[in-house]
Write a protein that holds these residues in place. Structure first.
Motif, PDB file in Angstrom:
ATOM      1  N   CYS A  54       0.955  -1.144  -0.084  1.00  0.00           N
ATOM      2  CA  CYS A  54       0.218  -0.026   0.066  1.00  0.00           C
ATOM      3  C   CYS A  54       0.969   1.121  -0.056  1.00  0.00           C
ATOM      4  N   TYR A  55       1.881   1.272   0.866  1.00  0.00           N
ATOM      5  CA  TYR A  55       2.612   2.402   0.812  1.00  0.00           C
ATOM      6  C   TYR A  55       3.468   2.408  -0.411  1.00  0.00           C
ATOM      7  N   GLU A  56       4.045   1.482  -0.769  1.00  0.00           N
ATOM      8  CA  GLU A  56       4.972   1.517  -1.913  1.00  0.00           C
ATOM      9  C   GLU A  56       4.354   2.059  -3.329  1.00  0.00           C
ATOM     10  N   ALA A  57       2.822   1.611  -3.456  1.00  0.00           N
ATOM     11  CA  ALA A  57       2.112   2.113  -4.412  1.00  0.00           C
ATOM     12  C   ALA A  57       1.914   3.400  -4.448  1.00  0.00           C
ATOM     13  N   PHE A  58       1.689   3.963  -3.285  1.00  0.00           N
ATOM     14  CA  PHE A  58       1.368   5.618  -3.022  1.00  0.00           C
ATOM     15  C   PHE A  58       3.073   6.284  -3.061  1.00  0.00           C
ATOM     16  N   SER A  59       3.867   5.794  -2.457  1.00  0.00           N
ATOM     17  CA  SER A  59       5.053   6.650  -2.752  1.00  0.00           C
ATOM     18  C   SER A  59       5.867   6.532  -3.853  1.00  0.00           C
ATOM     19  N   GLY A  60       5.505   5.264  -4.784  1.00  0.00           N
ATOM     20  CA  GLY A  60       6.201   5.391  -5.912  1.00  0.00           C
ATOM     21  C   GLY A  60       5.656   6.448  -6.728  1.00  0.00           C
ATOM     22  N   VAL A  61       4.517   7.078  -6.711  1.00  0.00           N
ATOM     23  CA  VAL A  61       3.876   8.108  -7.530  1.00  0.00           C
ATOM     24  C   VAL A  61       4.430   9.415  -6.876  1.00  0.00           C
ATOM     25  N   VAL A  62       4.575   9.658  -5.755  1.00  0.00           N
ATOM     26  CA  VAL A  62       5.227  10.874  -5.051  1.00  0.00           C
ATOM     27  C   VAL A  62       6.752  10.718  -5.464  1.00  0.00           C
ATOM     28  N   ARG A  63       7.427   9.800  -5.712  1.00  0.00           N
ATOM     29  CA  ARG A  63       8.932   9.837  -6.072  1.00  0.00           C
ATOM     30  C   ARG A  63       8.815  10.156  -7.524  1.00  0.00           C
ATOM     31  N   GLU A  64       7.540   9.951  -8.316  1.00  0.00           N
ATOM     32  CA  GLU A  64       7.679  10.494  -9.810  1.00  0.00           C
ATOM     33  C   GLU A  64       7.725  12.079  -9.624  1.00  0.00           C
ATOM     34  N   ILE A  65       7.147  12.636  -8.795  1.00  0.00           N
ATOM     35  CA  ILE A  65       6.808  14.010  -8.644  1.00  0.00           C
ATOM     36  C   ILE A  65       8.333  14.514  -8.302  1.00  0.00           C
ATOM     37  N   ALA A  66       9.184  13.806  -7.569  1.00  0.00           N
ATOM     38  CA  ALA A  66      10.572  14.311  -6.989  1.00  0.00           C
ATOM     39  C   ALA A  66      11.284  14.099  -8.002  1.00  0.00           C
ATOM     40  N   ALA A  67      11.182  13.193  -9.047  1.00  0.00           N
ATOM     41  CA  ALA A  67      12.092  12.963 -10.162  1.00  0.00           C
ATOM     42  C   ALA A  67      11.945  13.869 -11.278  1.00  0.00           C
ATOM     43  N   SER A  68      10.909  14.368 -11.149  1.00  0.00           N
ATOM     44  CA  SER A  68      10.700  15.501 -12.150  1.00  0.00           C
ATOM     45  C   SER A  68      11.109  16.825 -11.784  1.00  0.00           C
ATOM     46  N   GLY A  69      11.579  16.926 -10.394  1.00  0.00           N
ATOM     47  CA  GLY A  69      12.148  18.020  -9.884  1.00  0.00           C
ATOM     48  C   GLY A  69      10.898  19.111  -9.425  1.00  0.00           C
ATOM     49  N   ARG A  70       9.918  18.654  -9.061  1.00  0.00           N
ATOM     50  CA  ARG A  70       8.724  19.567  -8.763  1.00  0.00           C
ATOM     51  C   ARG A  70       8.554  19.621  -7.148  1.00  0.00           C
ATOM     52  N   THR A  90      10.368  20.917  -1.542  1.00  0.00           N
ATOM     53  CA  THR A  90      11.280  20.516  -0.097  1.00  0.00           C
ATOM     54  C   THR A  90      11.336  19.050  -0.144  1.00  0.00           C
ATOM     55  N   GLY A  91      12.337  18.644   0.738  1.00  0.00           N
ATOM     56  CA  GLY A  91      12.299  17.219   0.804  1.00  0.00           C
ATOM     57  C   GLY A  91      12.576  16.190  -0.314  1.00  0.00           C
ATOM     58  N   THR A  92      12.519  14.934   0.101  1.00  0.00           N
ATOM     59  CA  THR A  92      12.804  13.926  -0.879  1.00  0.00           C
ATOM     60  C   THR A  92      11.249  13.344  -1.277  1.00  0.00           C
ATOM     61  N   GLY A  93      11.383  12.373  -2.232  1.00  0.00           N
ATOM     62  CA  GLY A  93      10.089  11.607  -2.543  1.00  0.00           C
ATOM     63  C   GLY A  93       9.636  10.769  -1.496  1.00  0.00           C
ATOM     64  N   GLY A 140      -4.066  22.618   0.490  1.00  0.00           N
ATOM     65  CA  GLY A 140      -3.011  23.246   1.253  1.00  0.00           C
ATOM     66  C   GLY A 140      -1.746  22.231   1.060  1.00  0.00           C
ATOM     67  N   LEU A 141      -1.867  20.967   1.151  1.00  0.00           N
ATOM     68  CA  LEU A 141      -0.502  20.035   1.256  1.00  0.00           C
ATOM     69  C   LEU A 141       0.030  20.096  -0.048  1.00  0.00           C
ATOM     70  N   LEU A 142      -0.765  19.779  -1.014  1.00  0.00           N
ATOM     71  CA  LEU A 142      -0.100  19.790  -2.459  1.00  0.00           C
ATOM     72  C   LEU A 142       0.354  21.417  -2.993  1.00  0.00           C
ATOM     73  N   ASN A 143      -0.369  22.254  -2.791  1.00  0.00           N
ATOM     74  CA  ASN A 143      -0.131  23.439  -3.218  1.00  0.00           C
ATOM     75  C   ASN A 143       1.339  23.913  -2.585  1.00  0.00           C
ATOM     76  N   GLY A 144       1.469  23.473  -1.172  1.00  0.00           N
ATOM     77  CA  GLY A 144       2.659  23.763  -0.524  1.00  0.00           C
ATOM     78  C   GLY A 144       3.857  23.098  -0.805  1.00  0.00           C
ATOM     79  N   LEU A 145       3.518  22.122  -1.356  1.00  0.00           N
ATOM     80  CA  LEU A 145       4.827  21.022  -1.477  1.00  0.00           C
ATOM     81  C   LEU A 145       5.275  21.064  -2.924  1.00  0.00           C
ATOM     82  N   VAL A 146       4.286  20.967  -3.948  1.00  0.00           N
ATOM     83  CA  VAL A 146       4.752  21.072  -5.299  1.00  0.00           C
ATOM     84  C   VAL A 146       4.514  22.195  -6.237  1.00  0.00           C
ATOM     85  N   ILE A 147       5.696  22.278  -6.926  1.00  0.00           N
ATOM     86  CA  ILE A 147       6.135  23.431  -7.689  1.00  0.00           C
ATOM     87  C   ILE A 147       5.100  23.346  -9.058  1.00  0.00           C
ATOM     88  N   ASP A 148       4.225  24.160  -9.179  1.00  0.00           N
ATOM     89  CA  ASP A 148       3.294  24.015 -10.621  1.00  0.00           C
ATOM     90  C   ASP A 148       4.106  24.053 -11.821  1.00  0.00           C
TER      91      ASP A 148
END
Length: 211
Positions: free
Chosen positions: A142-158, A161-164, A203-211
């Motif tokens: 369950c966690y890996e399915a979710f975190s894998g998608v967040v790591r895609e955001i991190a890999a795109s440089g978006r 702050t923080g890591t995937g 709030g979470l995504l607007n604060g964490l992700v660069i458009d």
């Protein structure tokens, strides 16, 4: 742990029914009792009384309360894994999929408050190693399915702050807090539930992700 179910009650004995239906009744009753009284406070007799069967009849379905606990946990985690896996595979922007997964997670928790408490809020009350390997694997998946998608955001440089991994964990922890408070504090004057969930995600995504 805050109880989300009322005190159990002894019910009249029920006529013998279909095995799969009676098994489902046992799981539902046990889930309520585990949350209300903790693993140690739950007994086979209490569960049997809640269902309206004898302890002997209950043992025909489950060898002990640990087996009941394992099946409850496995069932609810399987539901969550199915949702995460389906959303993760969609050909959508990873930010959109992340939001969808968090939204599904919070709605799933609120739709199944007793099971959510049991899986995510009550584990410290249980025996040192209550779950079989399959349950541990489901939780990890369950966690890996979710975190894998967040790591895609991190890999795109978006990520701002923080890591995937740290971003995924912070998002999950934040949404868990919302679900747990809504379940455990039902008498608080909360704003509209759906609005709260969407404001949280905004709030979470607007604060964490660069458009």
């Amino acid at each position: 742990m805050v109880a989300v179910a009322g005190a159990t009650r002894k019910t009249a004995r029920k006529a013998k029914g279909d095995g799969h239906l009676r098994r489902a009744e046992i799981l539902e009753a046990a889930e309520r009792i585990f949350v209300a009284e903790g693993y140690e406070g739950a007994t086979i007799r209490k569960i049997a009384d809640e269902v309206g069967v004898s302890s002997t009849a209950l043992y025909m379905h489950f060898a002990d309360k640990a087996c009941i606990l394992h099946e409850i946990v496995e069932g609810v985690l399987s539901q969550l894994l199915d949702r995460n896996t389906e959303i993760a595979a969609r050909p959508l922007d990873p930010v959109v999929r992340t939001r969808m997964m968090l939204d599904a997670y919070m709605h799933w928790g609120l739709e199944h408050p007793n099971a959510y408490q049991l899986v995510y809020c009550a584990q410290a009350q249980e025996p040192a190693d209550p779950s079989p390997e399959r349950t541990t694997d489901l939780s990890k998946q369950c966690y890996e399915a979710f975190s894998g998608v967040v790591r895609e955001i991190a890999a795109s440089g978006r990520l701002r702050t923080g890591t995937g991994d740290s971003a995924a964990q912070a998002l999950w922890m934040s949404c868990h807090g919302v679900v747990a408070l809504l379940i455990n504090r039902p008498n608080f004057e909360w704003a509209d539930r759906e609005e709260l969930l969407q404001v949280t995600l905004d709030g979470l995504l607007n604060g964490l992700v660069i458009d």
